[in-house]
Design an enzyme around this catalytic site. Structure first.
Site, PDB file in Angstrom:
ATOM      1  N   LYS A  48      28.957 -15.617  -9.338  1.00 35.17           N
ATOM      2  CA  LYS A  48      28.498 -15.835  -7.957  1.00 35.17           C
ATOM      3  C   LYS A  48      28.909 -17.222  -7.474  1.00 35.17           C
ATOM      4  CE  LYS A  48      24.934 -12.358  -8.388  1.00 35.17           C
ATOM      5  NZ  LYS A  48      23.568 -11.980  -8.730  1.00 35.17           N
ATOM      6  N   GLN A  92      17.919 -14.853  -9.443  1.00 36.66           N
ATOM      7  CA  GLN A  92      18.578 -13.932 -10.372  1.00 36.66           C
ATOM      8  C   GLN A  92      17.532 -13.154 -11.177  1.00 36.66           C
ATOM      9  OE1 GLN A  92      21.985 -13.389 -10.586  1.00 36.66           O
ATOM     10  NE2 GLN A  92      21.473 -11.754 -12.010  1.00 36.66           N
ATOM     11  N   ASP A 115      19.348 -11.367  -0.972  1.00 40.84           N
ATOM     12  CA  ASP A 115      19.384 -10.195  -1.849  1.00 40.84           C
ATOM     13  C   ASP A 115      18.719  -8.985  -1.177  1.00 40.84           C
ATOM     14  OD1 ASP A 115      20.583  -9.647  -4.214  1.00 40.84           O
ATOM     15  OD2 ASP A 115      19.039 -10.522  -5.504  1.00 40.84           O
TER      16      ASP A 115
END
Ligand code: NDP
Length: 282
Positions: A48, A92, A115
């Protein structure tokens, strides 16, 4: 069988983002939080950051120890929520077991929830209103659009019902006018359901679970699963078993994984534009 490569599509998205960020007065900024030292999570986070660098998005790295307490993590999220120079916050997953994932995700400002996992954004998705969409489901729809796979009126079976993949994906598919069945570990006659589908999307996390008996001749199969098997990566679908049967399949690797990252960066740009009211139609 046609292979539907996600990395080809992802590279186009990243090139497009790089062009767009060049035109901005300041680079968008993504804060990435990782708790603990899970090997797979570390690898995803590295990818990422590399993708951010490629497209001109500033990425900030917050590596917290496995023993981080809930209050510490919430404090960090609140600080990032307040910072005007941070456009997106990525937590994450999975988090270590002692942390309450739902409670912590809910602390992220919906405007920075790149997200797409905050209840506000999931709610907006369910009523088909604007909001940040979950990256992996958005990646699946992007891939299907790229390869010209029509969804309207199609029978789609999504296998997996997680907050991260299955549920938001079902919402996006319904918004595209597909007829959607969600299957999970308690589903009876899974094989019968998948055999009747035009499109099967698997996100169960079980290596090579689906063999050719699960699919018809014309089924399109999207394999979201990422699993380790004999020291190499594979999906939920046994490609050797299905290759002479199904009409199209996403490979693993080179499938949905790269698109998840590309959609994360698209969302970061979207959050940046929205925060500054620079939003146009694309
Ligand atoms: P979860 O473990 O949260 O969810 C798995 C889902 O699959 C659950 O709903 C579970 O059912 C269901 N399931 C498990 N086994 C079976 C089975 N035998 N038959 C039917 N349903 C089953 O996983 P995630 O959704 O987070 O991830 C799923 C997979 O996708 C993993 O391999 C993960 O690595 C991968 N992934 C890939 C991404 C990418 O970018 N390509 C991004 C995110 C995830 P139940 O609810 O009943 O337990």
């Amino acid at each position: 069988m046609q292979l539907l490569y996600g990395d080809i599509v992802a590279n186009k998205i990243l090139d497009d983002l790089a062009e767009k960020t060049k035109l901005l007065p300041t680079p968008p900024t993504l804060a990435v939080i990782i708790v603990g030292d899970d090997y797979a999570s570390q690898r995803y986070v590295t990818k990422k950051h590399a993708a951010c660098q490629r497209v001109g998005i500033t990425s900030l790295n917050y590596e917290l120890s496995e023993s981080t307490e809930e209050t510490q993590l919430i404090e960090l999220i609140n600080e990032l929520n307040q910072r005007e120079d941070v456009d997106g916050i990525l937590l994450q997953l999975p988090l270590p077991k002692h942390l309450d994932t739902t409670k912590i995700i809910n602390q992220i400002s919906p405007k920075k929830d790149v997200d797409g996992l905050h209840p506000y954004n999931l709610g907006q998705l369910m009523i088909n209103e604007p909001g940040l969409r979950s990256c992996t489901p958005k990646g699946v729809i992007t891939l299907l659009n790229y390869y010209g796979i029509e969804l309207s009126g199609k029978n789609v079976v999504v296998v997996g019902r997680s907050r991260l993949v299955g549920k938001p994906l079902a919402g996006l598919l319904i918004n595209e006018n597909a007829t959607v069945t969600i299957a999970h570990s308690k589903t009876k006659n899974l094989r019968q359901l998948t055999n009747q589908a035009d499109l099967v999307i698997s996100a169960i996390g079980s290596p090579k679970f689906f063999d050719s008996s699960y699919f018809g001749q014309h089924t399109i199969v999207i394999d979201v699963g990422i699993n380790m098997y004999n020291n190499s990566l594979c999906g939920d679908v046994d490609i050797d078993s299905v290759r002479d049967k199904v009409s199209a399949l996403t490979p693993v690797p080179r499938g949905i994984g790269p698109l998840t990252i590309a959609c994360l960066l698209q969302n970061t740009l979207e959050a940046y534009l929205e925060a500054r009211k620079l939003w146009t139609t694309n």
